[in-house]
Motif scaffolding. Structure first.
Motif, PDB file in Angstrom:
ATOM      1  N   GLU A  83      98.115 149.875 -77.543  1.00  0.00           N
ATOM      2  CA  GLU A  83      98.292 151.073 -76.717  1.00  0.00           C
ATOM      3  C   GLU A  83      97.139 152.056 -76.916  1.00  0.00           C
ATOM      4  O   GLU A  83      96.889 152.521 -78.031  1.00  0.00           O
ATOM      5  CB  GLU A  83      99.626 151.764 -77.027  1.00  0.00           C
ATOM      6  CG  GLU A  83      99.854 152.965 -76.121  1.00  0.00           C
ATOM      7  CD  GLU A  83     101.276 153.517 -76.166  1.00  0.00           C
ATOM      8  OE1 GLU A  83     101.485 154.583 -75.576  1.00  0.00           O
ATOM      9  OE2 GLU A  83     102.161 152.897 -76.778  1.00  0.00           O
ATOM     10  N   GLY A  84      96.428 152.330 -75.820  1.00  0.00           N
ATOM     11  CA  GLY A  84      95.532 153.484 -75.791  1.00  0.00           C
ATOM     12  C   GLY A  84      94.109 153.317 -76.273  1.00  0.00           C
ATOM     13  O   GLY A  84      93.205 153.878 -75.688  1.00  0.00           O
ATOM     14  N   ASP A  85      93.879 152.546 -77.328  1.00  0.00           N
ATOM     15  CA  ASP A  85      92.549 152.548 -77.953  1.00  0.00           C
ATOM     16  C   ASP A  85      91.782 151.266 -77.624  1.00  0.00           C
ATOM     17  O   ASP A  85      92.046 150.199 -78.171  1.00  0.00           O
ATOM     18  CB  ASP A  85      92.689 152.712 -79.471  1.00  0.00           C
ATOM     19  CG  ASP A  85      91.384 153.110 -80.135  1.00  0.00           C
ATOM     20  OD1 ASP A  85      90.349 152.493 -79.831  1.00  0.00           O
ATOM     21  OD2 ASP A  85      91.400 154.043 -80.966  1.00  0.00           O
ATOM     22  N   THR A  86      90.788 151.394 -76.732  1.00  0.00           N
ATOM     23  CA  THR A  86      90.053 150.200 -76.281  1.00  0.00           C
ATOM     24  C   THR A  86      89.234 149.578 -77.409  1.00  0.00           C
ATOM     25  O   THR A  86      89.120 148.368 -77.493  1.00  0.00           O
ATOM     26  CB  THR A  86      89.114 150.548 -75.108  1.00  0.00           C
ATOM     27  OG1 THR A  86      88.252 151.603 -75.518  1.00  0.00           O
ATOM     28  CG2 THR A  86      89.889 150.988 -73.900  1.00  0.00           C
ATOM     29  N   ARG A  87      88.691 150.423 -78.291  1.00  0.00           N
ATOM     30  CA  ARG A  87      87.863 149.868 -79.389  1.00  0.00           C
ATOM     31  C   ARG A  87      88.718 149.072 -80.364  1.00  0.00           C
ATOM     32  O   ARG A  87      88.334 147.985 -80.800  1.00  0.00           O
ATOM     33  CB  ARG A  87      87.130 150.993 -80.116  1.00  0.00           C
ATOM     34  CG  ARG A  87      85.936 151.516 -79.323  1.00  0.00           C
ATOM     35  CD  ARG A  87      85.229 152.622 -80.032  1.00  0.00           C
ATOM     36  NE  ARG A  87      86.124 153.749 -80.289  1.00  0.00           N
ATOM     37  CZ  ARG A  87      85.728 154.924 -80.740  1.00  0.00           C
ATOM     38  NH1 ARG A  87      84.457 155.131 -81.014  1.00  0.00           N
ATOM     39  NH2 ARG A  87      86.581 155.909 -80.946  1.00  0.00           N
ATOM     40  N   VAL A  88      89.877 149.629 -80.704  1.00  0.00           N
ATOM     41  CA  VAL A  88      90.788 148.921 -81.617  1.00  0.00           C
ATOM     42  C   VAL A  88      91.233 147.603 -80.974  1.00  0.00           C
ATOM     43  O   VAL A  88      91.283 146.566 -81.633  1.00  0.00           O
ATOM     44  CB  VAL A  88      92.002 149.809 -81.974  1.00  0.00           C
ATOM     45  CG1 VAL A  88      93.089 148.996 -82.676  1.00  0.00           C
ATOM     46  CG2 VAL A  88      91.567 150.973 -82.869  1.00  0.00           C
ATOM     47  N   ALA A  89      91.515 147.642 -79.681  1.00  0.00           N
ATOM     48  CA  ALA A  89      91.940 146.423 -78.969  1.00  0.00           C
ATOM     49  C   ALA A  89      90.847 145.361 -79.013  1.00  0.00           C
ATOM     50  O   ALA A  89      91.111 144.185 -79.275  1.00  0.00           O
ATOM     51  CB  ALA A  89      92.296 146.755 -77.522  1.00  0.00           C
TER      52      ALA A  89
END
Length: 217
Positions: free
Chosen positions: A72-78
């Motif tokens: 959810e929400g964080d493109t870098r973490v994904a």
């Protein structure tokens, strides 16, 4: 194994647990309970570094069980955690940007569709799914009536799949299925008593197998 392709399927919202080992174990156990299409992993109160650690631990657990891992929400973490996709709870502009940048490499879907107008605005962006409700919106035993009404309207006329946030009662999954929604999301209904999570997942699947309406091909 039952055929789940033609009925509403379960989506889990990962539980809010600061202890990473406990969170991984509880989620892994829940996924052993039966069919789960995907797991959405919210940030809750974690800073980016800790969220990254949680994502890197949970994504393989989710994928090993055959479900899609959505951050959810964080493109870098994904991206760094090699998740299958992104869940964007912000408005249409943020969702549109994420779709442009990450589809079709990743699943990108989103929520914040609080009414028909916003839902159609999101639909025009062609996300992989639309989410009715909030991932922490399970505050009553039943799913929110407004989300059920939106899902019924959506499912009757739009081909983009929808996920509807259920309530704290596992039985709320059936009310969601009856709207014609493709997916029901559960959080506290499954994880309020972590030791019970696998049997709740099994029970919800049995309920949907028995009573959920079937989609036409």
């Amino acid at each position: 194994m039952s055929n789940t392709d033609n009925r509403c399927r379960l989506v889990l919202i990962a539980p809010d647990m600061p202890d990473l080992a406990e969170r991984s174990k509880v989620l892994a156990d829940a996924l052993k309970g039966g069919d789960v299409a995907s797991v959405i992993v919210p940030q809750y109160g974690l800073n980016e570094t800790d969220f990254q650690k949680h994502a890197e631990a949970l994504v393989p657990v989710i994928q090993k069980a055959g479900a899609a891992a959505l951050i959810e929400g964080d493109t870098r973490v994904a991206g760094r955690s090699k998740a299958d996709g992104l869940h964007i709870a912000a408005g249409a502009d943020v969702l549109g940007e994420a779709i442009e940048r990450h589809t079709p490499k990743m699943i990108v879907g989103g929520g914040n569709a609080t009414d028909r107008h916003h839902a159609l605005e999101i639909g025009e962006l062609r996300p992989d799914y639309v989410f009715f409700g909030r991932t922490d919106g399970d505050i009553k035993p039943e799913a929110h009536p407004k989300n059920l009404a939106l899902a019924e309207w959506w499912a009757s006329m739009i081909e983009i799949p929808c996920i509807v946030m259920g309530g704290t009662d596992p039985q709320s999954a059936l009310a969601v299925a009856e709207t014609g929604a493709e997916f029901v999301a559960l959080r506290l209904a499954v994880f309020a008593e972590p030791g019970q999570a696998p049997s709740v997942v099994a029970a919800v699947n049995a309920l949907l197998d028995e009573k959920a309406p079937r989609f036409e091909d």
